[in-house]
Design a protein around this motif. Structure first.
Motif, PDB file in Angstrom:
ATOM      1  N   UNK A 207       0.863  -1.187   0.000  1.00  0.00           N
ATOM      2  CA  UNK A 207       0.000   0.000   0.000  1.00  0.00           C
ATOM      3  C   UNK A 207       0.894   1.230   0.000  1.00  0.00           C
ATOM      4  N   UNK A 208       0.476   2.272  -0.677  1.00  0.00           N
ATOM      5  CA  UNK A 208       1.273   3.499  -0.659  1.00  0.00           C
ATOM      6  C   UNK A 208       1.076   4.216   0.675  1.00  0.00           C
ATOM      7  N   UNK A 209       1.984   5.138   0.971  1.00  0.00           N
ATOM      8  CA  UNK A 209       1.857   5.931   2.198  1.00  0.00           C
ATOM      9  C   UNK A 209       0.525   6.659   2.210  1.00  0.00           C
ATOM     10  N   UNK A 210       0.171   7.207   1.062  1.00  0.00           N
ATOM     11  CA  UNK A 210      -1.105   7.913   0.968  1.00  0.00           C
ATOM     12  C   UNK A 210      -2.270   6.981   1.255  1.00  0.00           C
ATOM     13  N   UNK A 211      -2.184   5.776   0.748  1.00  0.00           N
ATOM     14  CA  UNK A 211      -3.277   4.836   0.972  1.00  0.00           C
ATOM     15  C   UNK A 211      -3.372   4.458   2.445  1.00  0.00           C
ATOM     16  N   UNK A 212      -2.240   4.283   3.090  1.00  0.00           N
ATOM     17  CA  UNK A 212      -2.260   3.970   4.522  1.00  0.00           C
ATOM     18  C   UNK A 212      -2.954   5.094   5.303  1.00  0.00           C
ATOM     19  N   UNK A 213      -2.590   6.318   4.967  1.00  0.00           N
ATOM     20  CA  UNK A 213      -3.215   7.460   5.657  1.00  0.00           C
ATOM     21  C   UNK A 213      -4.702   7.500   5.339  1.00  0.00           C
ATOM     22  N   UNK A 214      -5.017   7.265   4.074  1.00  0.00           N
ATOM     23  CA  UNK A 214      -6.413   7.278   3.632  1.00  0.00           C
ATOM     24  C   UNK A 214      -7.218   6.203   4.351  1.00  0.00           C
ATOM     25  N   UNK A 215      -6.661   5.035   4.474  1.00  0.00           N
ATOM     26  CA  UNK A 215      -7.366   3.940   5.143  1.00  0.00           C
ATOM     27  C   UNK A 215      -7.608   4.259   6.611  1.00  0.00           C
ATOM     28  N   UNK A 216      -6.651   4.928   7.221  1.00  0.00           N
ATOM     29  CA  UNK A 216      -6.876   5.319   8.607  1.00  0.00           C
ATOM     30  C   UNK A 216      -7.992   6.359   8.665  1.00  0.00           C
ATOM     31  N   UNK A 217      -7.901   7.321   7.752  1.00  0.00           N
ATOM     32  CA  UNK A 217      -8.890   8.403   7.691  1.00  0.00           C
ATOM     33  C   UNK A 217     -10.318   7.880   7.584  1.00  0.00           C
ATOM     34  N   UNK A 218     -10.530   6.902   6.700  1.00  0.00           N
ATOM     35  CA  UNK A 218     -11.892   6.420   6.469  1.00  0.00           C
ATOM     36  C   UNK A 218     -12.275   5.285   7.407  1.00  0.00           C
TER      37      UNK A 218
END
Lengths: 129, 129
Positions: A15-26
């Motif tokens: 997973x990209x860093x952005x995706x990790x952050x996004x997954x936490x966000x949602x």
DNA sequence: CTGCTACCTGGATCGCGCTCCAGGTCAAGG
DNA sequence: CCTTGACCTGGAGCGCGATCCAGGTAGCAG
């Protein structure tokens, strides 16, 4: 040990860093650790949870469904039955998906065979100008 | 006979009216007939071409690839070899896709089995308050 | 001829799942 | 200390594949 930086997790899970952050966000990831300075760190459990998410995602589960699953997991052991049911339903969906692909693939095979015979015919009739 | 209205084609192919128009717009369909009043009509050939598009789409071919295929088809019989090659490549992609799904499905099965054993354990320990 | 439904066009909008960016902060090696 | 690279946040933007909409026309049944 047992702590991974975002970059390490990105490498390990794909997973990209952005995706990790996004997954936490949602809300697909929760209670992700933070250093005193505010940087995230992931545990082994987080990493294996991401492994499950990857598997569900790669088999086409929509995010809102993964979200439901995540929420059930958050609640605790009284949702085990619901979670297994969700997975079993998804498993059936995957099975269906594979069957569909096979059916359509058969049509593609027919079309390929048709092309081969067409090409053979064309070759015999000497069209090569 | 042999002419179908947009609505009939939508019914037969499962593509929406909007999608039919969209496919024409982006060049997946060409030379679609028009009545004197400007309404589209489709031939049997158009319908079977749509059948191919549906098959490719449902197996995950991106539109720009379908577009390449459509352009090759438009050119004529000298592109038969290229078209069959494109289809064969896609066929390999589909095969790959199925293999991936099977792999991930195996993980899901493991997880399901784990849940079942977990639920059994919980039942034995008498947690039912 | 009237009505009514199916169809037309151009363009805006949507849903999904990220991905990118600006402008800053943290943390580890030298 | 200082540099350098990894990380932070909030929010905008993207790519795909449609889908929807307004305002109008076609064409057929009665």
């Amino acid at each position: 040990m047992e702590h991974y930086s975002p970059g390490q997790v990105a490498d390990r899970t794909g997973f990209s860093l952005d995706t990790l952050r996004y997954y936490e966000l949602i809300g697909l990831l929760s209670d992700i650790g933070r250093t005193s300075g505010g940087h995230r760190f992931f545990t082994e459990d987080d990493v294996s949870w991401l492994g499950i998410l990857r598997c569900l995602r790669d088999t086409g589960m929509p995010i809102n469904r993964m979200h439901t699953y995540a929420e059930l997991a958050r609640v605790g052991s009284e949702t085990l039955a619901e979670r297994v049911e969700l997975l079993e339903e998804h498993d059936r969906a995957v099975e269906e998906q594979i069957a569909q692909l096979r059916t359509q693939q058969a049509h593609i095979h027919e079309k390929i065979a048709w092309y081969h015979s067409e090409i053979a015919t064309q070759a015999r009739s000497g069209v090569d100008f």
